[in-house]
Design a protein around this motif. Structure first.
Motif, PDB file in Angstrom:
ATOM      1  N   ILE A 177       8.917   1.311   0.670  1.00 23.48           N
ATOM      2  CA  ILE A 177       7.692   1.678  -0.053  1.00 23.48           C
ATOM      3  C   ILE A 177       7.753   3.171  -0.365  1.00 23.48           C
ATOM      4  O   ILE A 177       7.814   3.991   0.538  1.00 23.48           O
ATOM      5  CB  ILE A 177       6.445   1.367   0.793  1.00 23.48           C
ATOM      6  N   ASP A 178       7.741   3.515  -1.644  1.00 21.68           N
ATOM      7  CA  ASP A 178       7.789   4.936  -2.013  1.00 21.68           C
ATOM      8  C   ASP A 178       6.519   5.343  -2.756  1.00 21.68           C
ATOM      9  O   ASP A 178       6.553   6.006  -3.772  1.00 21.68           O
ATOM     10  CB  ASP A 178       9.042   5.246  -2.833  1.00 21.68           C
ATOM     11  N   ARG A 179       5.409   4.921  -2.215  1.00 25.00           N
ATOM     12  CA  ARG A 179       4.086   5.246  -2.747  1.00 25.00           C
ATOM     13  C   ARG A 179       3.129   5.319  -1.564  1.00 25.00           C
ATOM     14  O   ARG A 179       3.481   4.913  -0.460  1.00 25.00           O
ATOM     15  CB  ARG A 179       3.626   4.165  -3.727  1.00 25.00           C
ATOM     16  N   PRO A 180       1.916   5.816  -1.765  1.00 21.42           N
ATOM     17  CA  PRO A 180       0.955   5.769  -0.659  1.00 21.42           C
ATOM     18  C   PRO A 180       0.702   4.323  -0.222  1.00 21.42           C
ATOM     19  O   PRO A 180       0.752   3.398  -1.038  1.00 21.42           O
ATOM     20  CB  PRO A 180      -0.317   6.382  -1.258  1.00 21.42           C
ATOM     21  N   MET A 181       0.455   4.141   1.061  1.00 21.97           N
ATOM     22  CA  MET A 181       0.232   2.791   1.590  1.00 21.97           C
ATOM     23  C   MET A 181      -1.005   2.156   0.972  1.00 21.97           C
ATOM     24  O   MET A 181      -1.964   2.860   0.617  1.00 21.97           O
ATOM     25  CB  MET A 181       0.073   2.842   3.105  1.00 21.97           C
ATOM     26  N   GLN A 182      -0.956   0.830   0.862  1.00 24.54           N
ATOM     27  CA  GLN A 182      -2.077   0.051   0.341  1.00 24.54           C
ATOM     28  C   GLN A 182      -2.350  -1.093   1.303  1.00 24.54           C
ATOM     29  O   GLN A 182      -1.455  -1.540   2.021  1.00 24.54           O
ATOM     30  CB  GLN A 182      -1.741  -0.519  -1.035  1.00 24.54           C
ATOM     31  N   ALA A 183      -3.578  -1.595   1.277  1.00 29.82           N
ATOM     32  CA  ALA A 183      -3.936  -2.735   2.132  1.00 29.82           C
ATOM     33  C   ALA A 183      -2.996  -3.895   1.816  1.00 29.82           C
ATOM     34  O   ALA A 183      -2.696  -4.172   0.657  1.00 29.82           O
ATOM     35  CB  ALA A 183      -5.382  -3.137   1.898  1.00 29.82           C
TER      36      ALA A 183
END
Length: 163
Positions: free
Chosen positions: A40-46
């Protein structure tokens, strides 16, 4: 249900702290992961599942978490998907909060668990297990928060040298 909390003041503005802690690829820099976390190379998401290597007192193992909630610039909430984590319904929350000073941010880690509602289990948790968990968590949390402080202090030093 047992709850362990630890809080620290980090010498950096809230947006910078959030940007660092909300990205999985930074977990090995400040958090419990001991290697970079791929995927994952983005801010975490639910709904994101995060699997990483970590080291505790005597062992090295993988841990899998699911991101249950993300409130931008506020908090991340996780649930532990390991067998022991599911048995004890272990959840972790990392919160960031404005300190009232533009160059510092409160960061709080909270870990909750439950072994059931049996009176004996609740007594055992309150009298013995939770105090031990508080000590272990305080040790780990202090280490994590020291790493965060060091990261932002080194960034501040580099920016001062450039000026």
């Amino acid at each position: 249900m047992g709850v362990c909390r630890h809080r620290a003041l980090i010498p950096a503005p809230l947006p910078q702290v959030w940007d660092l802690v909300a990205r999985v690829e930074n977990l090995h820099v400040w958090g419990p992961a001991i290697e970079p976390v791929p995927g994952i190379d983005r801010p975490m998401q639910a709904g994101d599942r995060v699997t990483f290597w970590r080291r505790d007192f005597f062992r090295r193992y993988t841990q899998e978490l699911v991101v249950e909630e993300v409130v931008p610039q506020r908090r991340l909430r996780f649930r532990d998907l390991s067998k022991s984590g599911q048995k004890a319904d272990v959840r972790a929350m990392l919160s960031v909060e404005d300190s009232g000073h533009p160059e510092s941010t409160w960061v709080e880690e909270e870990i909750s668990y439950s072994f059931g509602n049996n009176r004996l289990v609740l007594w055992f948790d309150r009298s013995l297990l939770n105090p031990l968990m508080q000590l272990a968590m305080a040790s780990k949390s202090r280490k994590v928060f020291r790493r965060l402080e060091e990261i932002f202090k080194s960034v501040e030093k580099k920016s001062q040298l450039r000026q």
